[in-house]
Scaffold this active site. Structure first.
Site, PDB file in Angstrom:
ATOM      1  N   LEU A 118       0.908  -1.323  -0.252  1.00 39.11           N
ATOM      2  CA  LEU A 118       0.200   0.042   0.265  1.00 39.11           C
ATOM      3  C   LEU A 118       0.960   1.199   0.054  1.00 39.11           C
ATOM      4  O   LEU A 118       0.144   2.635  -0.719  1.00 39.11           O
ATOM      5  CB  LEU A 118      -0.836  -0.213   1.077  1.00 39.11           C
ATOM      6  CG  LEU A 118      -1.488  -1.147   1.775  1.00 39.11           C
ATOM      7  CD1 LEU A 118      -2.365  -0.998   2.430  1.00 39.11           C
ATOM      8  CD2 LEU A 118      -2.791  -1.132   0.246  1.00 39.11           C
TER       9      LEU A 118
ATOM     10  N   ILE B 279       5.853   2.808   4.731  1.00 38.78           N
ATOM     11  CA  ILE B 279       6.438   2.842   6.343  1.00 38.78           C
ATOM     12  C   ILE B 279       6.923   3.979   6.840  1.00 38.78           C
ATOM     13  O   ILE B 279       8.273   4.408   6.617  1.00 38.78           O
ATOM     14  CB  ILE B 279       6.106   2.044   7.245  1.00 38.78           C
ATOM     15  CG1 ILE B 279       4.921   1.310   6.978  1.00 38.78           C
ATOM     16  CG2 ILE B 279       6.363   2.506   8.822  1.00 38.78           C
ATOM     17  CD1 ILE B 279       4.655  -0.482   7.398  1.00 38.78           C
TER      18      ILE B 279
ATOM     19  N   TYR C 219       6.412 -23.529  16.261  1.00 36.30           N
ATOM     20  CA  TYR C 219       7.503 -23.127  14.902  1.00 36.30           C
ATOM     21  C   TYR C 219       7.867 -24.947  15.116  1.00 36.30           C
ATOM     22  O   TYR C 219       7.604 -25.053  15.731  1.00 36.30           O
ATOM     23  CB  TYR C 219       8.131 -21.852  15.849  1.00 36.30           C
ATOM     24  CG  TYR C 219       8.940 -21.013  15.420  1.00 36.30           C
ATOM     25  CD1 TYR C 219       9.286 -20.957  13.699  1.00 36.30           C
ATOM     26  CD2 TYR C 219       8.060 -19.608  16.357  1.00 36.30           C
ATOM     27  CE1 TYR C 219       9.345 -19.979  13.799  1.00 36.30           C
ATOM     28  CE2 TYR C 219       8.749 -19.283  15.435  1.00 36.30           C
ATOM     29  CZ  TYR C 219      10.121 -18.931  14.111  1.00 36.30           C
ATOM     30  OH  TYR C 219      10.109 -17.580  13.784  1.00 36.30           O
TER      31      TYR C 219
END
Length: 628
Positions: free
Chosen positions: A341, A344, A548
């Site tokens: 998008l 940052i 994990y």
């Protein structure tokens, strides 16, 4: 009125309003804006220096994990040692590691796969250059590079596919055409505006630790691709000690951020396994989680304000408050957006004073199921330490193999206890027992209360305290375990880790079923050697946990090792979803897991993500191809 003038006018009005309410003698919030003072340790990076330099290949491996001088390596005596000087394990010899690798994975010293150290830069794809864009960008003063090495270094992350290719001296068919190094938020605003004007594809990069193919350039992209290296934007802009907030540039690397904050007595407490090399912006973009999230929270819990530059303008809130009810939360569009998008640029985080007390611990359980039951009750009783992680039996035995010849990072969990007592009197089977490592942080009184509560709960599930030193060594091992994949490559072993989140009532079944599926699929793929399939519970919540998985096998005899590995991992992911797990807890989606998005959220949710993308980025300037 243009957007910049409008924003200035709004800010002036806000400040005028505030000024009317400030009494002349009122105490002002203390803002720390000067350069942070370094701690007095000659091994610590001094202010003005950063862990990832402009020429990152001078410090970090091109086709492996971490620092150039740090690696597991077979010495002239045939014993594995860990080189370099940056870790407690550095310089130590591990006499049990090679026998363990032979027994568990089937490595042989004379069956190796050497890496091509220097890639022929003349074979790097020629850049697609947009002269008008380059000329206009040059006027801004930002550094631009089309150097082949700069482009190569920033063209990949750390997936098995990417590193396997680089070790063969090959590159992706499409790599960035140029690298741009913005210096601040305003530079990024100018860069994105120019990219929109000249239809340039932008891909942001921080530390480059992604394991989702997020940095791989789409092969069919015909536009000029500019990778935006954010690591020059690496400063703490200000610290508000009254409200315990810090405004930080998004390119700062985790260890640099914590070091600078510690110099003034503060911390974020956010410690993902990759914190030595990953960036703040990357944490936000992938919804990262840290090892100490039980005290400090995940990145979404720490985030108070964020600025992201999109083709439509700067996306941010106009105030910094702990919570607000003003429609859908904009931060949720930015968290997990994975570079699709915008970029940052600045993040405001909650910070805390450095903990007064830090204590480690460990607990041995007779089996994995008992350990899971203990962790669940600890979570439900809200007495979890900063970090509590449970390793299964195979990881427990792996930990023993990493025991150095001399005292060091990972001495046996059974040291300090009589083995006879554990195995004979208590009846623990070495083939089933597992261990949890603990880290307590905070006020000494609170830590003491937590320790008492946790060990009392553990006793209900036959858990035995196994020592503070073992807990500390186990925690520190997190930062060197990623280096093991590289020595595996050297001996024809492919390996990878992947994670999921799952409800408590499915943790044990999911772990068992996924391991069984891995072994079954390895047989289908023609793997001829023992397979290592192991797991650990790493983060806990009221409603479930993060698990994990680690997978490794020797690929000798396979026509296409990477293709075979991906078939095994995809089978494991299918099994995870079938057992009620998610496609990821904190690594993100990237391109690697796009195929699973339709099985993770509804069509309406996928459509919403696409609609946001189409509005903020109608020309697909951020065309990395991640997410959807």
């Amino acid at each position: 009125m243009n957007p910049a003038t409008k924003q200035i006018s709004k800010e002036k009005a806000r400040l005028d309003t505030i000024a009317r309410h400030i009494q002349p003698k009122a105490e002002k919030p203390k803002l720390v804006t000067s350069t942070c003072i370094s701690m007095s340790n000659e091994n610590i990076v001094k202010p003005g220096m950063r862990s990832i330099p402009r020429k990152r290949e001078e410090v970090l491996k091109l086709h492996g994990w971490g620092y150039n001088d740090s690696q597991f390596k077979m010495n002239e005596k045939g014993v594995i040692t860990f080189t370099g000087s940056k870790y407690k394990l550095s310089g130590m010899v591990m006499p049990q590691l090679r026998p363990w690798m032979t027994e568990t994975i089937g490595i042989e010293v004379d069956e190796t796969s050497e890496s091509i150290k220097n890639i022929d830069l003349s074979k790097i794809p020629k850049p697609i250059v947009n002269e008008e864009f380059t000329n206009e960008l040059s006027k801004t003063g930002m550094e631009i590079s089309t150097d082949p090495m700069d482009r190569l270094v920033r063209s990949h992350g750390h997936t098995l596919e990417e590193l396997f290719l680089l070790r063969k001296g090959e590159t992706n068919k499409r790599i960035p055409d140029m690298i741009v190094f913005p210096r601040n938020h305003d530079d990024v605003v100018k860069l994105v505006a120019l990219a929109v004007r000249y239809n340039i594809c932008l891909i942001p990069i921080g530390g480059g630790t992604t394991v989702t193919l997020a940095l791989v350039c789409p092969e069919n992209e015909e536009r000029c691709i500019a990778t935006v290296d954010m690591t020059q934007m690496n400063q703490i802009l200000w610290v508000d000690e009254k409200n315990l907030l810090a405004r930080i540039e998004a390119g700062i690397i985790g260890q640099d951020l914590e070091r600078d904050l510690a110099a003034i007595g503060l911390c974020t407490g956010h410690e993902p396994d990759s914190m030595e090399f990953s960036s703040l912006g990357g944490w936000v973009a992938t919804r990262a989680s840290g090892m100490k999230k039980n005290v400090y929270g995940n990145i979404e819990d720490l985030l108070v304000h964020v600025r992201m530059v999109t083709p439509r303008g700067v996306l941010e809130k106009n105030c910094m408050v702990p919570r607000m009810s003003a429609g859908p939360d904009l931060h949720q569009f930015i968290l997990g957006s994975e570079g699709t998008l915008g970029i940052i640029t600045e993040v405001t985080l909650r910070v805390r004073p450095l903990p007064e007390c830090q204590r480690y611990g460990s607990i041995v359980f007779p089996n994995f199921a008992r350990g899971v039951e203990c962790l669940r009750e600890v979570a439900l009783n809200r007495c979890a330490p900063a970090s509590i992680r449970l390793m299964d039996n195979q990881q427990f035995r792996f930990g023993q193999a990493l025991k150095p010849e001399s005292e060091g990072i990972f001495s046996s969990f059974i040291d300090g206890m009589k083995k006879f007592y554990v195995t004979k009197i208590k009846g623990y089977d070495p083939a089933n027992m597992c261990v949890a490592t603990l880290l307590f942080e905070g006020d000494p009184t609170v830590v003491a209360q937590q320790e008492k509560a946790v060990y009392e709960i553990a006793a209900k599930y036959q858990g035995m305290p196994a020592g503070e030193d073992n807990g500390q060594r186990g925690y520190m091992l997190t930062f060197v375990i990623a280096y093991l994949r590289d020595i595996g490559f050297d001996y024809e072993v492919v390996s990878e880790s992947f994670e999921t989140s799952v409800p408590w009532d499915r943790v044990t079944d999911l772990c068992r079923n996924v391991k069984d599926r891995i072994h079954h699929e390895c047989i289908n793929q023609g793997v001829r050697y023992p397979v290592m399939s192991t797991c650990r519970v790493t983060q806990t919540y009221d409603a479930g946990a993060c698990v994990y998985f680690y997978l490794a096998f020797k690929y000798r005899g396979l026509a296409d090792p990477v293709k075979s590995y991906l078939a095994v991992e995809n089978a494991a992911r299918d099994e995870i979803l079938a057992n009620g797990g998610s496609i990821s807890h904190h690594h993100g989606v990237g391109k690697l897991r796009k195929q699973y998005m339709s099985r993770t959220v509804t069509d309406a949710a996928v459509g919403t993500i696409k609609s946001v993308k189409e509005y903020l980025d109608p020309r697909n300037i951020f065309g990395s191809g991640n997410l959807v």
